[in-house]
Design a protein around this motif. Structure first.
Motif, mmCIF file in Angstrom:
data_model
loop_
_atom_site.group_PDB
_atom_site.id
_atom_site.type_symbol
_atom_site.label_atom_id
_atom_site.label_comp_id
_atom_site.label_asym_id
_atom_site.label_seq_id
_atom_site.Cartn_x
_atom_site.Cartn_y
_atom_site.Cartn_z
ATOM 1 N N GLY A 122 0.668 -1.296 -0.032
ATOM 2 C CA GLY A 122 -0.116 -0.056 -0.149
ATOM 3 C C GLY A 122 0.731 1.172 0.004
ATOM 4 O O GLY A 122 2.116 1.282 0.115
ATOM 5 N N THR A 123 0.175 2.364 -0.062
ATOM 6 C CA THR A 123 0.899 3.734 0.056
ATOM 7 C C THR A 123 0.554 4.665 1.393
ATOM 8 O O THR A 123 -0.792 4.648 1.461
ATOM 9 C CB THR A 123 0.516 4.522 -1.118
ATOM 10 O OG1 THR A 123 0.783 3.797 -2.501
ATOM 11 C CG2 THR A 123 1.049 5.948 -1.093
ATOM 12 N N VAL A 124 1.455 4.829 2.197
ATOM 13 C CA VAL A 124 1.062 5.687 3.249
ATOM 14 C C VAL A 124 1.825 7.091 2.901
ATOM 15 O O VAL A 124 3.113 7.192 2.656
ATOM 16 C CB VAL A 124 1.746 5.139 4.394
ATOM 17 C CG1 VAL A 124 1.357 5.864 5.590
ATOM 18 C CG2 VAL A 124 1.389 3.590 4.506
ATOM 19 N N GLU A 125 0.889 8.102 3.306
ATOM 20 C CA GLU A 125 1.477 9.520 2.865
ATOM 21 C C GLU A 125 0.891 10.494 3.871
ATOM 22 O O GLU A 125 -0.265 10.129 4.328
ATOM 23 C CB GLU A 125 1.002 9.985 1.480
ATOM 24 C CG GLU A 125 1.682 11.421 1.079
ATOM 25 C CD GLU A 125 1.234 11.708 -0.414
ATOM 26 O OE1 GLU A 125 2.092 12.107 -1.311
ATOM 27 O OE2 GLU A 125 -0.156 11.460 -0.772
ATOM 28 N N ASN A 126 1.793 11.343 4.410
ATOM 29 C CA ASN A 126 1.373 12.386 5.303
ATOM 30 C C ASN A 126 0.890 11.719 6.613
ATOM 31 O O ASN A 126 -0.031 12.459 7.386
ATOM 32 C CB ASN A 126 0.286 13.359 4.590
ATOM 33 C CG ASN A 126 0.962 14.129 3.497
ATOM 34 O OD1 ASN A 126 2.192 13.900 3.224
ATOM 35 N ND2 ASN A 126 0.201 14.954 2.739
ATOM 36 N N CYS A 127 1.133 10.911 7.081
ATOM 37 C CA CYS A 127 0.675 10.378 8.317
ATOM 38 C C CYS A 127 1.742 10.097 9.550
ATOM 39 O O CYS A 127 2.737 9.855 9.468
ATOM 40 C CB CYS A 127 0.177 8.572 8.035
ATOM 41 S SG CYS A 127 -1.202 8.601 6.967
ATOM 42 N N VAL A 128 0.770 10.310 10.676
ATOM 43 C CA VAL A 128 1.751 10.162 11.831
ATOM 44 C C VAL A 128 1.584 8.810 12.532
ATOM 45 O O VAL A 128 0.483 8.266 12.718
ATOM 46 C CB VAL A 128 1.318 10.999 13.046
ATOM 47 C CG1 VAL A 128 1.994 11.167 14.502
ATOM 48 C CG2 VAL A 128 1.528 12.772 12.640
ATOM 49 N N MET A 129 2.767 8.113 12.860
ATOM 50 C CA MET A 129 2.859 6.763 13.264
ATOM 51 C C MET A 129 3.637 6.877 14.698
ATOM 52 O O MET A 129 4.746 6.744 14.454
ATOM 53 C CB MET A 129 3.191 5.568 12.429
ATOM 54 C CG MET A 129 2.533 5.580 11.261
ATOM 55 S SD MET A 129 3.394 4.620 10.021
ATOM 56 C CE MET A 129 4.785 5.891 9.289
#
Length: 327
Positions: A173-180
């Motif tokens: 998948g694609t993860v963008e502009n996320c806080v983890m």
């Protein structure tokens, strides 16, 4: 289906009157289907190989927007269950500006349970807060086998299995502009991004925030949330999340999870909330920081967006007080 607000309209399973004690709240499978402005609470599933305990978006898709999905539990007798809160398996599936919290996926089993909060193979989940969810294996917050996770904040989730990944487990998948951040790892975790992210296959990460760097343009400094102890995950003054996201065409017309216009500065912020530059703020500076007797120091008050506020402060030195007021 349109509610009157997440605090007003609550759709909740009541096992004492339901035809089956194991029922999800919503299934969307039409591109024109929309569920908005309500809370889905306390769904229950017990069969094996179920997707989407609270909400399932499959087939031709549909949109879940401005909703909360909370308190769903997938019963421990099942195997291969996916998506304790929400599952998106359609390229036409969209989850936008939602809170997905405190959902539980088979905590007493140890095989093939994916996504305590969200499971996705396709579609888009954006501008959402995913927190407090639990699974026994893959992705306490999010398990991705495809699709796009954008401008989400994934915090305080748990996988109880070693190397299950409590935050975002991304394969393809694609993860963008996320806080983890602040996810709760298992004692035996030993992967690079533990416990906040795991990457495999063709997974992509960009412009994210995590203690261990991942992908491109990752922020690893403390996000400086306003009040995380009380569930306020907005960026505070000076947060490194501000203006560090990747801005896409159309962001200027979007709003964040709290309803604030998505572009408040020169670029999109990382996470589900934009920094509110219009909120009141103030601070003080002293120059020089240390002086000898008889030397002068300058105290400067720094204020912004304080129209209509009355402000006062006092300074004490060697037993003397000086007080002033500013309106």
């Amino acid at each position: 289906v349109r509610g009157a607000g997440v605090d007003v309209t609550v759709v909740k399973l009541d096992p004492s009157v339901a035809a089956s004690p194991y029922t999800r709240i919503f299934r969307l499978a039409n591109a024109n289907a929309v569920v908005s402005n309500l809370t889905c609470a306390a769904a229950r599933l017990g069969q094996e190989q179920w997707c989407g305990c609270g909400v399932l978006i499959e087939g031709a898709g549909g949109t879940l927007v401005d909703c909360r999905v909370t308190g769903s539990v997938c019963k421990d007798t099942g195997w291969h269950n996916k998506g304790g809160g929400v599952a998106v398996t359609s390229s036409g599936g969209v989850v936008r500006r939602c809170i997905i919290d405190n959902n539980t996926l088979n905590v007493n089993k140890t095989s093939q349970h994916s996504g305590g909060g969200v499971y996705m193979t396709k579609g888009l989940v954006e501008d959402s807060l995913i927190w407090g969810n639990t699974t026994c294996e893959k992705g306490g917050g999010v398990c991705m086998e495809g699709g796009t996770l954008r401008n989400c904040t994934v915090v305080n989730n748990t996988s109880t299995m070693d190397n299950g990944c409590s935050g975002v487990r991304n394969s393809n998948g694609t993860v963008e502009n996320c806080v983890m951040w602040n996810n709760n790892g298992a004692a035996g975790d030993n992967f690079v991004g533990a416990p906040n992210w795991m990457s495999s296959g063709t997974a992509k990460f960009s412009h994210c925030a995590a203690p261990a760097a991942v992908g491109t343009d990752c922020v690893t400094a403390d996000p400086l949330f306003e009040d995380p102890a009380n569930g306020n995950w907005r960026p505070d003054d000076g947060s490194p999340l501000i203006d560090k996201g990747n801005t896409l065409e159309g962001d200027a017309w979007k709003t964040d999870l709290g309803g604030l216009a998505r572009l408040q500065g020169k670029a999109t912020d990382i996470g589900c909330y934009e920094y509110d530059a219009s909120k009141p703020s103030f601070g003080f500076g002293v120059e020089p920081a240390r002086v000898k007797p008889g030397e002068a120091a300058t105290l400067t008050a720094i204020v912004q967006n304080l129209d209509g506020y009355a402000i006062s402060w006092s300074v004490s030195a060697n037993g003397g007080d000086w007080t002033t007021n500013l309106t």
